[in-house]
Structure formats: C-alpha cells, structure tokens
Design a protein around this motif. Structure first.
Motif, PDB file in Angstrom:
ATOM      1  N   VAL A   1       5.489 -14.922  17.757  1.00  8.10           N
ATOM      2  CA  VAL A   1       6.903 -14.572  17.647  1.00  8.10           C
ATOM      3  C   VAL A   1       7.436 -14.201  19.023  1.00  8.10           C
ATOM      4  O   VAL A   1       6.968 -13.240  19.652  1.00  8.10           O
ATOM      5  CB  VAL A   1       7.104 -13.399  16.668  1.00  8.10           C
TER       6      VAL A   1
ATOM      7  N   THR B   1      13.231 -10.298  13.385  1.00  7.95           N
ATOM      8  CA  THR B   1      12.820 -11.592  13.934  1.00  7.95           C
ATOM      9  C   THR B   1      11.480 -12.030  13.339  1.00  7.95           C
ATOM     10  O   THR B   1      11.285 -13.209  13.009  1.00  7.95           O
ATOM     11  CB  THR B   1      12.706 -11.507  15.467  1.00  7.95           C
TER      12      THR B   1
ATOM     13  N   LYS C   1      10.753 -15.356  10.956  1.00  5.77           N
ATOM     14  CA  LYS C   1       9.729 -16.325  11.338  1.00  5.77           C
ATOM     15  C   LYS C   1       8.762 -16.574  10.187  1.00  5.77           C
ATOM     16  O   LYS C   1       8.385 -17.721   9.908  1.00  5.77           O
ATOM     17  CB  LYS C   1       8.963 -15.791  12.550  1.00  5.77           C
TER      18      LYS C   1
END
Length: 368
Positions: free
Chosen positions: A250, A264, A268
């Motif tokens: 990531v 985030t 992902k």
C-alpha cells in the motif's frame, strides 16, 4: 483412472511465527482438517490413489490426534490406495507407531520400489527415498520400462547439475529420456510444473495450506486423469486451502495521518476480490510521507485486524523532507532543520533526527 498428487502437508506445524497461541492452535487443526477434506474429495470424485510426496509431518514429534486422523482417513477408505514417501521433515516415528500397516497404505525406502496402479498393469508408480551419500547412485540407477505409463514420486529440489552429497537435490538429467510420463515431486511449497523431456513433465503440487507469508501463492493438490490405454495424462491443479495468505503493498505517499492510511488500506483490500474475511493479510506500507505525518502502526493494525483472521502491518515507507519550506523559517524548528540538513549524516539518518526533533519541539516526549 484418477490420482491425487499432494505433498508438504506439514501436520503438527507450530504455526506460531505470526499467530498468537489461540489462533496458532486453530491453524494447526486446520492442517489436519484440510487433509481429511482432501480425502473426502477423493471419495466424491472417484480418485483411486493419493500420492503423498513427502513432509506429511513437520517434525519427529507427532501428536496423537494428527497421527490418528491420518490413519482413520486411510482405514476408512479401503477403496483408495495411499502411497507415502518420506521427506526431509519426516521421520520413521509415524510408521513405527503403527501397529498394523493398513493394506491400502504403501511405503517406499532407499531402494527403488514399484507398484502397479491399473488392472492391465500398464500404469506403474515408482519411488525412492533419497539418501545423502548414495543419492546420485540411487537416481542414476532408475530404469523403468519405457513401454509402461510411468509415474515417479520423489522429494527434493530439482536441479540441472551434479548433486554431490546433498540429499534434497534431484538431478533432472538422470530422469530424462527414460519413459517417465509424470514426475510427482514434493519439497517446494508452491505449485510448479514444467517439461521434463519430450514425453513427460515434472510437477510440484505445493502444500495444502500456506503457513507463513513466504507461502502466499494458491495452495492445494493436483488431480491426474490417466487414460490407461493411450497413456495420456491430464493434470489439473485444485485450489483447496481453507485460508489464503496475501501480502498487499500500500503506497501511502502524501498521506498525513493514521486515519488516512487506514482508509487507503481498506480501499486497497476491498479492491481485491480474492481476499476474504477469513484470510491472513500482511500489509506493507510503501512510498514517502512528510516528516510530520502521524503514523501509529499499532493503531492502524488494530483498525484493520478485526475484519480478517489475521493482519500484520510492516512499515517500509520512507520520510520526505521538504527542506525548501524551512529555508526562511525563523522559528526554532526552522533552525533545527537547517542544522541537521548541513550535517554529515546520511539522508535516512537526517530524516530520523528531524522527525524526532520536530516531535519534541511540538511538545511530544522523546521516548515516544
């Protein structure tokens, strides 16, 4: 006829390298249950034989429930022949603990042993447990009838070179052009297959369950469908693990705090349809963040952890320092950054010093 090729089951693995005691116990039990499920699959799909190509157990210490689970699966399914060759993790302990070897359980030793699998006698299974000092001679001595449909079981690492005294090395040159149709291998924990020669192939079935994040590929076994008359072998890999392991990278470049990083990460993970809540995830943070980025790895891990069986977060991100923004800053922070920038430390060390220094100058404690 149909045959299962499996290997590297590693029953009784401790499973504690990543997991706590409770979840390690769950995973340890799942290794046994997946073996039993594979046998149930064999019954449901008219499988005649199961080839276990080494490392059925993880060590010399074998638990009673793992041993009994294997024996029960064998004894309760007399219509399936089980062929077991020891690997480098196996010992004689399992066999020595069995009072009466089941009639449908077939073993190998340091000499080449052959079995007829088909009623017409044309499908032959061969195997040998390789020994250190004699391994080269053992491999060179193999001489099957090239008119048969020949399947060979071995445990070790394939190579294209002389093997010396290394037991685990299988010299492919010694098995080419000998009429081998399928070389069933164990030792490598991921599914691999390649051409052996013009007539056959070699294959690693991989392990049934991934145990660590160095085993993130799909895991299961191979089913061989053999035409007894033409010799044609169709082989299919069957994914079968109860849980899969994933390493997910990531990029957190430009993010400012833990909440943004968590968001985030979740985005992902949800973008990958293969990842399920029961799986095990290793998240690797990459990219560069500002020196003042708030990033609490323990908090980030816990925020994602509850949604999966297991999650670990590894921070491999770097620190980006915008020195230009501090050039005209007349504050103590600006003077501090300029002093560190002018030092002889490496850029990585400078980043660490500046991050800690700005944290302290903002009211934080040095030990945090």
């Amino acid at each position: 006829m149909k045959i299962i090729h499996c290997a590297d089951i590693h029953l009784d693995s401790k499973m504690t390298s990543n997991l706590d005691k409770e979840k390690a116990k769950i995973r340890k039990g799942e290794l046994v249950l997946t073996f039993k499920r594979m046998v149930e699959y064999a019954v449901s799909n008219c499988i005649s034989a199961i080839l276990i190509c080494g490392d059925l157990f993880d060590s010399k210490v074998i638990s009673a429930y793992a041993r009994n689970a294997v024996l029960t699966s064998i004894n309760e399914n007399p219509g399936i022949d089980f062929f077991y060759i020891k690997g480098n993790h196996d010992s004689d302990g399992f066999i020595d603990s069995i009072r009466d070897i089941p009639e449908n359980m077939h073993l190998f030793n340091e000499s080449w042993t052959s079995y007829s699998l088909s009623k017409n006698g044309k499908i032959k299974l061969h195997g040998c447990e390789l020994l250190g000092t004699d391994s080269a001679k053992q491999q060179a001595s193999f001489a099957p009838n090239p008119m048969d449909i020949n399947i060979v079981m071995l445990h070790g690492q394939v190579a294209e070179t002389s093997i010396g005294e290394k037991t685990e090395i299988i010299d492919l040159r010694k098995f080419r052009n000998k009429g081998i149709n399928y070389l069933a291998l164990g030792h490598i924990h991921e599914y691999r297959t390649a051409v052996l020669d013009g007539e056959g192939k070699y294959c690693y079935s991989g392990c049934l369950e991934g145990r660590g994040f160095d085993e993130c590929s799909s895991h299961g076994f191979v089913v061989l469908d053999i035409d007894e008359y033409t010799g044609v072998i169709k082989d299919d890999f069957i994914p079968f693990a109860s849980r899969n392991l994933f390493t997910v990278y990531v990029d957190i470049s430009g993010l400012n705090n833990s909440q943004e990083i968590i968001s985030t990460i979740k985005d992902k993970l949800t973008q990958n349809p293969e990842i399920r809540s029961k799986d095990m995830i290793k998240i690797v943070l990459t990219g560069e963040v500002g020196v003042d980025c708030e990033k609490d790895i323990d908090f980030i891990t816990q925020a994602v952890f509850d949604e999966y069986f297991f999650v670990k977060v590894c921070d491999e991100s770097g620190i980006y320092i915008d020195y230009e923004s501090y050039l005209l800053d007349e504050s103590l922070k600006g003077e501090f950054v300029r002093l560190v920038k002018a030092s002889n430390h490496s850029e990585e060390k400078k980043a660490e010093i500046i991050k800690l220094g700005l944290h302290v100058l903002s009211g934080g404690k040095a030990e945090e």
